[in-house]
Design a protein around this motif. Sequence first.
Motif, PDB file in Angstrom:
ATOM      1  N   LYS A   1     -14.059   6.769  -9.203  1.00 45.34           N
ATOM      2  CA  LYS A   1     -13.247   6.889 -10.420  1.00 45.34           C
ATOM      3  C   LYS A   1     -12.033   7.781 -10.165  1.00 45.34           C
ATOM      4  O   LYS A   1     -10.922   7.495 -10.639  1.00 45.34           O
ATOM      5  N   TYR A   2     -12.239   8.849  -9.422  1.00 46.18           N
ATOM      6  CA  TYR A   2     -11.136   9.746  -9.079  1.00 46.18           C
ATOM      7  C   TYR A   2     -10.125   9.017  -8.197  1.00 46.18           C
ATOM      8  O   TYR A   2      -8.909   9.159  -8.370  1.00 46.18           O
ATOM      9  N   THR A   3     -10.619   8.201  -7.281  1.00 48.56           N
ATOM     10  CA  THR A   3      -9.725   7.425  -6.423  1.00 48.56           C
ATOM     11  C   THR A   3      -8.848   6.493  -7.247  1.00 48.56           C
ATOM     12  O   THR A   3      -7.658   6.325  -6.961  1.00 48.56           O
ATOM     13  N   ALA A   4      -9.412   5.887  -8.287  1.00 52.31           N
ATOM     14  CA  ALA A   4      -8.613   5.021  -9.162  1.00 52.31           C
ATOM     15  C   ALA A   4      -7.486   5.815  -9.822  1.00 52.31           C
ATOM     16  O   ALA A   4      -6.361   5.322  -9.967  1.00 52.31           O
ATOM     17  N   GLN A   5      -7.764   7.058 -10.196  1.00 46.82           N
ATOM     18  CA  GLN A   5      -6.728   7.900 -10.780  1.00 46.82           C
ATOM     19  C   GLN A   5      -5.627   8.210  -9.757  1.00 46.82           C
ATOM     20  O   GLN A   5      -4.440   8.238 -10.090  1.00 46.82           O
ATOM     21  N   ILE A   6      -6.032   8.440  -8.532  1.00 45.04           N
ATOM     22  CA  ILE A   6      -5.056   8.704  -7.468  1.00 45.04           C
ATOM     23  C   ILE A   6      -4.165   7.483  -7.261  1.00 45.04           C
ATOM     24  O   ILE A   6      -2.935   7.601  -7.146  1.00 45.04           O
ATOM     25  N   MET A   7      -4.774   6.299  -7.214  1.00 46.14           N
ATOM     26  CA  MET A   7      -4.005   5.080  -7.004  1.00 46.14           C
ATOM     27  C   MET A   7      -3.071   4.804  -8.175  1.00 46.14           C
ATOM     28  O   MET A   7      -2.005   4.207  -8.005  1.00 46.14           O
ATOM     29  N   GLU A   8      -3.461   5.248  -9.357  1.00 47.55           N
ATOM     30  CA  GLU A   8      -2.583   5.110 -10.523  1.00 47.55           C
ATOM     31  C   GLU A   8      -1.338   5.991 -10.367  1.00 47.55           C
ATOM     32  O   GLU A   8      -0.234   5.605 -10.757  1.00 47.55           O
ATOM     33  N   GLN A   9      -1.522   7.175  -9.795  1.00 45.50           N
ATOM     34  CA  GLN A   9      -0.400   8.082  -9.543  1.00 45.50           C
ATOM     35  C   GLN A   9       0.544   7.554  -8.469  1.00 45.50           C
ATOM     36  O   GLN A   9       1.761   7.665  -8.585  1.00 45.50           O
ATOM     37  N   ALA A  10      -0.029   7.022  -7.401  1.00 45.23           N
ATOM     38  CA  ALA A  10       0.751   6.667  -6.209  1.00 45.23           C
ATOM     39  C   ALA A  10       1.722   5.533  -6.507  1.00 45.23           C
ATOM     40  O   ALA A  10       1.330   4.523  -7.099  1.00 45.23           O
ATOM     41  N   PRO A  11       2.975   5.667  -6.102  1.00 45.10           N
ATOM     42  CA  PRO A  11       3.949   4.600  -6.353  1.00 45.10           C
ATOM     43  C   PRO A  11       3.621   3.284  -5.636  1.00 45.10           C
ATOM     44  O   PRO A  11       3.944   2.213  -6.143  1.00 45.10           O
ATOM     45  N   VAL A  12       2.979   3.383  -4.470  1.00 46.83           N
ATOM     46  CA  VAL A  12       2.716   2.192  -3.663  1.00 46.83           C
ATOM     47  C   VAL A  12       1.298   2.256  -3.114  1.00 46.83           C
ATOM     48  O   VAL A  12       0.863   3.298  -2.611  1.00 46.83           O
ATOM     49  N   SER A  13       0.573   1.151  -3.218  1.00 48.51           N
ATOM     50  CA  SER A  13      -0.710   1.009  -2.531  1.00 48.51           C
ATOM     51  C   SER A  13      -0.666  -0.256  -1.698  1.00 48.51           C
ATOM     52  O   SER A  13      -0.143  -1.290  -2.136  1.00 48.51           O
ATOM     53  N   VAL A  14      -1.214  -0.161  -0.504  1.00 46.54           N
ATOM     54  CA  VAL A  14      -1.245  -1.289   0.427  1.00 46.54           C
ATOM     55  C   VAL A  14      -2.702  -1.664   0.670  1.00 46.54           C
ATOM     56  O   VAL A  14      -3.493  -0.825   1.127  1.00 46.54           O
ATOM     57  N   PHE A  15      -3.049  -2.896   0.351  1.00 46.89           N
ATOM     58  CA  PHE A  15      -4.384  -3.404   0.659  1.00 46.89           C
ATOM     59  C   PHE A  15      -4.329  -4.068   2.034  1.00 46.89           C
ATOM     60  O   PHE A  15      -3.449  -4.894   2.293  1.00 46.89           O
ATOM     61  N   VAL A  16      -5.265  -3.668   2.888  1.00 45.20           N
ATOM     62  CA  VAL A  16      -5.233  -4.091   4.284  1.00 45.20           C
ATOM     63  C   VAL A  16      -6.397  -5.037   4.541  1.00 45.20           C
ATOM     64  O   VAL A  16      -7.557  -4.706   4.263  1.00 45.20           O
ATOM     65  N   LEU A  17      -6.065  -6.212   5.064  1.00 43.69           N
ATOM     66  CA  LEU A  17      -7.071  -7.232   5.303  1.00 43.69           C
ATOM     67  C   LEU A  17      -7.118  -7.621   6.779  1.00 43.69           C
ATOM     68  O   LEU A  17      -6.121  -7.528   7.496  1.00 43.69           O
ATOM     69  N   ASN A  18      -8.289  -8.047   7.196  1.00 47.37           N
ATOM     70  CA  ASN A  18      -8.465  -8.698   8.489  1.00 47.37           C
ATOM     71  C   ASN A  18      -8.315 -10.197   8.238  1.00 47.37           C
ATOM     72  O   ASN A  18      -9.209 -10.832   7.685  1.00 47.37           O
ATOM     73  N   SER A  19      -7.176 -10.743   8.639  1.00 48.29           N
ATOM     74  CA  SER A  19      -6.885 -12.144   8.314  1.00 48.29           C
ATOM     75  C   SER A  19      -7.832 -13.110   9.018  1.00 48.29           C
ATOM     76  O   SER A  19      -7.960 -14.268   8.609  1.00 48.29           O
ATOM     77  N   LEU A  20      -8.506 -12.652  10.070  1.00 50.85           N
ATOM     78  CA  LEU A  20      -9.440 -13.499  10.819  1.00 50.85           C
ATOM     79  C   LEU A  20     -10.891 -13.176  10.485  1.00 50.85           C
ATOM     80  O   LEU A  20     -11.803 -13.709  11.115  1.00 50.85           O
ATOM     81  N   GLY A  21     -11.099 -12.310   9.495  1.00 49.20           N
ATOM     82  CA  GLY A  21     -12.447 -11.848   9.187  1.00 49.20           C
ATOM     83  C   GLY A  21     -13.331 -12.928   8.586  1.00 49.20           C
ATOM     84  O   GLY A  21     -12.878 -13.790   7.836  1.00 49.20           O
ATOM     85  N   LYS A  22     -14.597 -12.850   8.910  1.00 46.66           N
ATOM     86  CA  LYS A  22     -15.586 -13.793   8.381  1.00 46.66           C
ATOM     87  C   LYS A  22     -16.081 -13.369   7.002  1.00 46.66           C
ATOM     88  O   LYS A  22     -16.679 -14.162   6.282  1.00 46.66           O
TER      89      LYS A  22
END
Length: 202
Positions: free
Chosen positions: A85-106
């Motif tokens: 829940k605290y992390t969600a608050q941090i992400m709300e503050q942050a101007p930019v969040s980057v979601f990182v994916l493994n494009s070849l992941g199963k």
Amino acid sequence: MLREIETRRSIRKFSDQEIPMEDIQYILESGIKAPSAKNRQPWKFVIVMGKEKEGMLEAFRRGIEREEKREALLPESQQFLSGAKYTAQIMEQAPVSVFVLNSLGKGLFSSMNEEERIFEVCNIQSVSAAIQNMLLAAEHKGIGSLWIYDIFFAYEELCQWLGTEGELLAAVSFGYPNEAPKPRPRKELDKVVVWKDGGLKR
């Protein structure tokens, strides 16, 4: 040692100052210059900013609520939900969040044979190198960052919201820091290193 390695900290308080687009581009380009197994370059990045943050945060919080009240993906980790829940608050503050994916992941829940599992591990290592490059590039530009794992409490909800192929591995929030954390303690070198040197002097 590189200054950025010494000075980088995990930032949890961000100002609302926007990050220039050229600096976001610089961070991402630093990520894709990371080494990767067999040069597969399995990384994929989804950038979330502006009004799109609302949908992302709604998905994240919905996943946390599911973990609390209904079928939990991580039933043995309930004690960490307050941190999520605290992390969600941090992400709300942050101007930019980057979601990182493994494009070849199963995918987290896929069955794999031995060879597929080794490929998966190698690709995750490659993506992790890209994330570390981005953290150091951000530090070089005076931009704070937080490498986030709490997204796994809302894995299904966030994957559905992202709507893109690939295995979600992590998120990183970026912004100008509104705090200056002290260095966290690190294990001494002799506690984590085993020398196989045939008795050479060090």
